[in-house]
Design a protein around this motif. Structure first.
Motif, short mmCIF file in Angstrom:
data_model
loop_
_atom_site.label_atom_id
_atom_site.label_comp_id
_atom_site.label_asym_id
_atom_site.label_seq_id
_atom_site.Cartn_x
_atom_site.Cartn_y
_atom_site.Cartn_z
N LEU A 79 63.88 -8.10 21.58
CA LEU A 79 63.33 -6.85 21.01
C LEU A 79 61.83 -6.94 20.74
CD1 LEU A 79 65.82 -5.41 18.36
CD2 LEU A 79 65.23 -4.47 20.60
N GLU A 80 61.43 -8.06 20.10
CA GLU A 80 60.02 -8.19 19.69
C GLU A 80 59.09 -8.33 20.90
OE1 GLU A 80 62.44 -10.25 18.54
OE2 GLU A 80 62.78 -9.19 16.66
N GLU A 81 59.65 -8.71 22.06
CA GLU A 81 58.81 -8.90 23.25
C GLU A 81 58.56 -7.59 24.00
OE1 GLU A 81 60.49 -13.40 24.15
OE2 GLU A 81 61.12 -11.73 25.41
N ILE A 82 59.31 -6.57 23.66
CA ILE A 82 59.14 -5.28 24.35
C ILE A 82 57.76 -4.71 24.01
CG2 ILE A 82 59.95 -2.88 24.36
CD1 ILE A 82 62.80 -4.08 24.23
N SER A 83 57.03 -4.31 25.05
CA SER A 83 55.68 -3.78 24.83
C SER A 83 55.65 -2.29 25.17
CB SER A 83 54.67 -4.54 25.69
OG SER A 83 54.78 -4.10 27.03
N LEU A 84 54.53 -1.66 24.84
CA LEU A 84 54.40 -0.22 25.15
C LEU A 84 54.53 0.03 26.65
CD1 LEU A 84 51.48 1.00 22.84
CD2 LEU A 84 53.91 1.34 22.49
N ASN A 85 54.13 -0.98 27.46
CA ASN A 85 54.21 -0.83 28.92
C ASN A 85 55.65 -0.70 29.42
OD1 ASN A 85 51.46 -0.98 29.19
ND2 ASN A 85 51.46 -3.22 29.41
#
Ligand SMILES: [Zn+2]
Length: 335
Positions: free
Chosen positions: A120-126
């Motif tokens: 989850l924490e690795e998900i970026s706006l991209n």
């Protein structure tokens, strides 16, 4: 007198992200008119309300901008990619309902590949996209263009003493600052009530307003985190319903001891309960005021708020009313 809840609900209807605050500025200028000697909107869009007094210049501020998304790309299928205006935790945006400046709606979701492969924490706006229900790139382009902005969708909900809204940060403080303005009949101080722009992207409006006003001392009002719910890792003593906080420190500033003492005295004199605030994440306009010209004595009154920068920020109406009262006391107290 300005009613906080009614005003907050009104400001919600004109909420805009950083850089696009004009409708909110117009609404605030209209509300402030009857309570001060002069209201002007400066070059950047700050609303500066002057209530003249013979003594020292006091600048009080709350920011008008809310966090938002800015469209960067429209893909072949009509889905929108975006950047951020202000601080988002990207994964918390998944499933959020947004509204564009033109009133259109949209839903934020995540690319399947990122959902499968990332924590989850690795998900970026991209990895995220905004779905506005367009059938193709062509039909999307008829509705939006690159550079358009979107913000959380949501109404004010009252849960007993608590309020739930995407825009507590910082429109609830704007409503409280307007209320404080309406509570002050006369003051020895030369008062400036300022509603700033672009706080969420780097305290920009406060910097130019403070330079122009050249205050002797400054007090901002913003929201602060709490330590009173199961999701909160921050070891903070602050909780909802125990009164406004008087800031000692956040990431952006160390409040001047003189100002901390001044605000505490004002609270004691007015019988306003307060909490001590040391915030380990986040900053506020007070930092920009403090660093203007040769330096300005700066303090900050905060409204405890759970789930800051989410679609469902929560504050206690009682805390908000007491924050307004404390700001009004401060406006009338000489330093
Ligand atoms: Zn804020």
């Amino acid at each position: 007198m300005i009613d906080i809840l009614k005003t907050f609900t009104h400001l919600q209807s004109v909420a805009r992200p950083s850089g696009f605050e004009s409708p909110c500025a117009q609404a605030i200028a209209a509300l402030a008119g009857p309570y001060c000697d002069e209201v002007k909107i400066d070059t950047l869009g700050n609303v500066i309300c002057h209530k003249k007094g013979p003594g020292k210049r006091l600048m009080m501020a709350a920011h008008m901008d809310v966090i938002g998304l800015i469209i960067t790309h429209i893909d072949k299928k009509g889905f929108l990619r975006f950047g951020a205006l202000g601080g988002f935790v990207p994964y918390r945006l998944i499933g959020a309902r947004m509204k564009l400046e033109n009133g259109m709606g949209g839903s934020v979701w995540c690319d399947e590949k990122a959902m499968e492969e990332k924590k989850l924490e690795e998900i970026s706006l991209n990895d995220l996209y905004l779905d506005i229900g367009a059938e193709s790139e062509e039909s999307a382009r008829k509705m939006v263009q690159v550079g358009d902005v979107a913000m959380y969708e949501g109404e004010v909900q009252q849960l007993g003493q608590m309020l739930l809204s995407p825009y507590c940060d910082d429109l609830i403080a704007c409503a409280a600052l307007l209320s404080a303005m309406s509570q002050v009949e006369k003051s020895e101080n030369d008062l400036y009530f300022v509603f700033t722009v672009q706080e969420e992207v780097g305290l920009r409006g406060a910097a130019t307003a403070a330079y122009a006003i050249d205050p002797d001392f400054g007090v901002c009002m913003d929201v602060t985190r709490t330590g009173d719910n199961p999701s909160e890792k921050a070891k903070m003593v602050v909780k909802l319903g125990a009164g406004p906080t008087i800031k000692i420190k956040d990431v952006s500033l160390l409040c001047n001891p003189q100002m901390i003492a001044h605000l505490r005295e004002a609270a004691k004199e007015g019988d306003v309960p307060y909490q001590d605030e040391v915030l380990t994440a986040g900053g506020t306009d007070s930092a920009a005021i403090q660093k203007t010209r040769g330096g300005v004595l700066s303090g900050c009154i905060s409204i405890p708020c759970r789930y800051i920068h989410s679609q469902n920020e929560m504050v206690s109406l009682k805390d908000v009313e007491q924050s307004a009262r404390l700001m009004a006391l401060c406006a009338q107290r000489t330093l």
